[in-house]
Design a protein around this motif. Structure first.
Motif, PDB file in Angstrom:
ATOM      1  N   ALA A  26       1.280 -17.495  -2.520  1.00 50.52           N
ATOM      2  CA  ALA A  26       1.449 -17.492  -3.976  1.00 50.52           C
ATOM      3  C   ALA A  26       0.869 -16.235  -4.611  1.00 50.52           C
ATOM      4  N   LEU A  27       0.128 -15.445  -3.812  1.00 52.56           N
ATOM      5  CA  LEU A  27      -0.551 -14.260  -4.371  1.00 52.56           C
ATOM      6  C   LEU A  27       0.415 -13.080  -4.469  1.00 52.56           C
ATOM      7  N   VAL A  28       0.653 -12.619  -5.703  1.00 51.62           N
ATOM      8  CA  VAL A  28       1.516 -11.447  -5.901  1.00 51.62           C
ATOM      9  C   VAL A  28       0.631 -10.209  -5.788  1.00 51.62           C
ATOM     10  N   PRO A  48      -9.308  -0.265  -8.121  1.00 47.08           N
ATOM     11  CA  PRO A  48     -10.354  -1.221  -7.749  1.00 47.08           C
ATOM     12  C   PRO A  48     -10.002  -1.998  -6.487  1.00 47.08           C
ATOM     13  N   ASN A  49     -10.995  -2.629  -5.878  1.00 52.08           N
ATOM     14  CA  ASN A  49     -10.758  -3.473  -4.699  1.00 52.08           C
ATOM     15  C   ASN A  49      -9.721  -4.538  -5.034  1.00 52.08           C
ATOM     16  N   GLY A  50      -8.793  -4.724  -4.115  1.00 50.01           N
ATOM     17  CA  GLY A  50      -7.783  -5.758  -4.306  1.00 50.01           C
ATOM     18  C   GLY A  50      -6.602  -5.325  -5.149  1.00 50.01           C
ATOM     19  N   GLY A  52      -4.142  -3.549  -4.338  1.00 47.05           N
ATOM     20  CA  GLY A  52      -2.886  -3.531  -3.580  1.00 47.05           C
ATOM     21  C   GLY A  52      -2.616  -2.203  -2.901  1.00 47.05           C
ATOM     22  N   LYS A  53      -3.615  -1.323  -2.825  1.00 46.25           N
ATOM     23  CA  LYS A  53      -3.413   0.028  -2.282  1.00 46.25           C
ATOM     24  C   LYS A  53      -3.036  -0.019  -0.793  1.00 46.25           C
ATOM     25  N   THR A  54      -3.841  -0.744  -0.018  1.00 46.25           N
ATOM     26  CA  THR A  54      -3.542  -0.817   1.426  1.00 46.25           C
ATOM     27  C   THR A  54      -2.215  -1.522   1.664  1.00 46.25           C
ATOM     28  N   GLU A 205      -8.473   6.541  -1.223  1.00 45.01           N
ATOM     29  CA  GLU A 205      -9.884   6.839  -0.961  1.00 45.01           C
ATOM     30  C   GLU A 205     -10.737   6.415  -2.150  1.00 45.01           C
ATOM     31  N   HIS A 206     -11.886   5.820  -1.843  1.00 46.25           N
ATOM     32  CA  HIS A 206     -12.822   5.467  -2.917  1.00 46.25           C
ATOM     33  C   HIS A 206     -13.766   6.631  -3.244  1.00 46.25           C
ATOM     34  N   ILE A 207     -13.949   7.565  -2.275  1.00 48.58           N
ATOM     35  CA  ILE A 207     -14.842   8.706  -2.537  1.00 48.58           C
ATOM     36  C   ILE A 207     -14.016   9.753  -3.292  1.00 48.58           C
TER      37      ILE A 207
HETATM   38  N1  ATP Z   1      -2.330 -10.223   5.099  1.00 46.05           N
HETATM   39  C1  ATP Z   1      -2.766 -10.720   3.943  1.00 46.05           C
HETATM   40  N2  ATP Z   1      -2.676 -12.048   3.682  1.00 46.05           N
HETATM   41  C2  ATP Z   1      -3.097 -12.546   2.508  1.00 46.05           C
HETATM   42  N3  ATP Z   1      -3.620 -11.819   1.495  1.00 46.05           N
HETATM   43  C3  ATP Z   1      -3.738 -10.496   1.711  1.00 46.05           C
HETATM   44  C4  ATP Z   1      -3.315  -9.882   2.931  1.00 46.05           C
HETATM   45  N4  ATP Z   1      -3.540  -8.545   2.830  1.00 46.05           N
HETATM   46  C5  ATP Z   1      -4.077  -8.330   1.626  1.00 46.05           C
HETATM   47  N5  ATP Z   1      -4.198  -9.509   0.955  1.00 46.05           N
HETATM   48  C6  ATP Z   1      -4.723  -9.670  -0.410  1.00 46.05           C
HETATM   49  O1  ATP Z   1      -3.960  -8.804  -1.221  1.00 46.05           O
HETATM   50  C7  ATP Z   1      -4.778  -8.231  -2.246  1.00 46.05           C
HETATM   51  C8  ATP Z   1      -4.650  -6.724  -2.188  1.00 46.05           C
HETATM   52  O2  ATP Z   1      -5.255  -6.272  -0.968  1.00 46.05           O
HETATM   53  P1  ATP Z   1      -5.254  -4.739  -0.561  1.00 46.05           P
HETATM   54  O3  ATP Z   1      -6.024  -4.648   0.726  1.00 46.05           O
HETATM   55  O4  ATP Z   1      -3.882  -4.205  -0.570  1.00 46.05           O
HETATM   56  O5  ATP Z   1      -6.088  -4.095  -1.746  1.00 46.05           O
HETATM   57  P2  ATP Z   1      -6.780  -2.665  -1.837  1.00 46.05           P
HETATM   58  O6  ATP Z   1      -6.459  -2.117  -3.178  1.00 46.05           O
HETATM   59  O7  ATP Z   1      -6.432  -1.849  -0.648  1.00 46.05           O
HETATM   60  O8  ATP Z   1      -8.319  -3.056  -1.788  1.00 46.05           O
HETATM   61  P3  ATP Z   1      -9.583  -2.291  -1.113  1.00 46.05           P
HETATM   62  O9  ATP Z   1      -9.861  -1.107  -1.978  1.00 46.05           O
HETATM   63  O10 ATP Z   1     -10.673  -3.325  -1.171  1.00 46.05           O
HETATM   64  O11 ATP Z   1      -9.205  -1.929   0.302  1.00 46.05           O
HETATM   65  C9  ATP Z   1      -6.184  -8.743  -2.003  1.00 46.05           C
HETATM   66  O12 ATP Z   1      -6.384  -9.867  -2.860  1.00 46.05           O
HETATM   67  C10 ATP Z   1      -6.156  -9.195  -0.560  1.00 46.05           C
HETATM   68  O13 ATP Z   1      -7.072 -10.233  -0.322  1.00 46.05           O
END
Ligand code: ATP
Length: 251
Positions: A26-28, A48-50, A52-54, A205-207
Motif C-alpha cells: 500500500a506504500l506509494v 530526506p530519508n525515505g 524514494g531516492k534509492t 548522497e547525503h554528504i
Molecule cells: N523493498 C521494499 N519493500 C517495502 N518497502 C520498501 C522497499 N524498499 C524501500 N521501501 C520503502 O520505500 C520508502 C523509500 O525508500 P528509499 O530507500 O527509496 O528511500 P531513500 O530516499 O533512498 O532513503 P535513504 O536516504 O534513507 O536511503 C521507505 O519508506 C522504505 O521503507
C-alpha cells in the motif's frame, strides 16, 4: 547489443523516465515521477530519508520494474529489460551497502564484472580490470580477499566493478556513506576522473558538500516526488527544499 539497436535521435534524452509509479504494497514510494538527462551529465540527488531516492535508482537500473511508467536509455525503451541487459548497454549502478563476492580477491571481483557485465575476451577483460583498479586506487590490494577490505576500499571496489563493465552512465547510491570527509574526498577524485572519461553520473548522497564537487545539476526528492531540479546552489536555497530536507528556513 542494445547499443546497436539504439536509434539515435538528435536532442533526445540519454536517460528518460516518464510517469513512474512505484508501490510496495500500500506504500506509494514514487508518484508520477518524470526524469531525464543528457549524455555525460553529472547529477546529484538529495532528499530526506525515505524520499524514494534509492527506489528511483533501482527502477532506473532495472532491479525491479515500476508499477507504471516507462524508461528509455540511449533511444531504446528498456522498461522491460533486466538489470544485466541494461548493464550491457552501458547503464550500471553501485549499491549503498557494498556486497563483494566473498571468497574472491579484489581482482577476481572486478574480473567477474569485466567479463560478464559486457561480454569481453579474456585479454580485454584483464586490461579492463587493471585499468579499473588503477583508476580506483586499488592496485595495491588487488590480491587481497575482498571480504577483508575496509569500508573505503569496499566503496572503491563498488566503483571499480561498475567501471569494469564499461559504462556510459553510472548510478551511484551513497558511495560516500559512512566515510570520513577525507575518505569521501578521495572518492570524489575518482568520480571526477570518471567524468573526464565522459561517463555520466547520477549520484545520491547525503554528504552534500562532497556531492557538489561533482554535480552540475541537483535534484531534491521528497515523498516520492521531485520537488526541485536545477543549478545546485539554487536548489539548495529553494524554500521547499530547505523545509523538506534541511528542516529550516532559507538563509
Ligand atoms: N523493498 C521494499 N519493500 C517495502 N518497502 C520498501 C522497499 N524498499 C524501500 N521501501 C520503502 O520505500 C520508502 C523509500 O525508500 P528509499 O530507500 O527509496 O528511500 P531513500 O530516499 O533512498 O532513503 P535513504 O536516504 O534513507 O536511503 C521507505 O519508506 C522504505 O521503507
Amino acid at each position: 547489443m542494445l547499443q546497436r539497436e539504439a536509434q539515435r535521435r538528435p536532442g533526445a534524452a540519454f536517460l528518460s523516465a516518464k510517469g513512474i509509479h512505484k508501490r510496495f504494497g500500500a506504500l506509494v514510494v514514487l508518484e508520477n515521477l518524470d526524469f531525464s538527462m543528457s549524455d555525460g551529465e553529472a547529477i546529484g540527488i538529495v532528499g530526506p530519508n525515505g524520499a524514494g531516492k534509492t527506489t528511483l535508482l533501482s527502477v532506473l537500473a532495472g532491479a525491479f520494474p515500476p508499477n507504471e511508467g516507462s524508461i528509455s536509455f540511449d533511444g531504446v525503451d528498456v522498461t522491460r529489460r533486466t538489470a544485466a541487459e541494461r548493464c550491457r548497454s552501458g547503464l550500471v549502478r553501485t549499491h549503498q551497502i557494498p556486497k563483494p563476492f566473498g571468497g574472491m580477491t579484489t581482482f577476481e571481483n572486478v574480473f567477474v564484472a569485466a567479463s560478464h557485465g559486457n561480454a569481453a575476451s579474456r585479454d580485454e577483460a584483464y586490461e579492463r580490470v587493471v585499468d579499473s583498479l588503477s583508476v580506483c586506487g586499488m592496485l595495491g590490494v588487488a590480491n587481497r580477499p575482498a571480504d577483508t577490505l575496509g569500508l573505503l576500499d569496499r566503496k572503491r571496489l563498488e566503483l571499480a566493478r561498475a567501471l569494469a563493465t564499461q559504462p556510459r552512465l553510472m548510478l551511484l547510491d551513497e558511495i560516500g556513506g559512512g566515510l570520513t570527509d577525507g575518505e569521501a574526498s578521495e572518492l570524489v577524485e575518482t568520480i571526477l576522473e570518471l567524468r573526464r572519461r565522459g561517463i555520466g553520473i547520477v549520484w545520491i548522497e547525503h554528504i552534500v558538500h562532497i556531492l557538489l564537487q561533482v554535480a552540475q545539476r541537483l535534484i531534491c526528492m521528497d515523498a516520492g516526488r521531485i520537488i526541485a531540479d536545477g543549478e545546485p546552489k539554487t536548489v539548495m536555497s529553494d524554500a521547499e527544499v530547505v523545509k523538506a530536507y534541511l528542516g529550516g528556513t532559507p538563509a
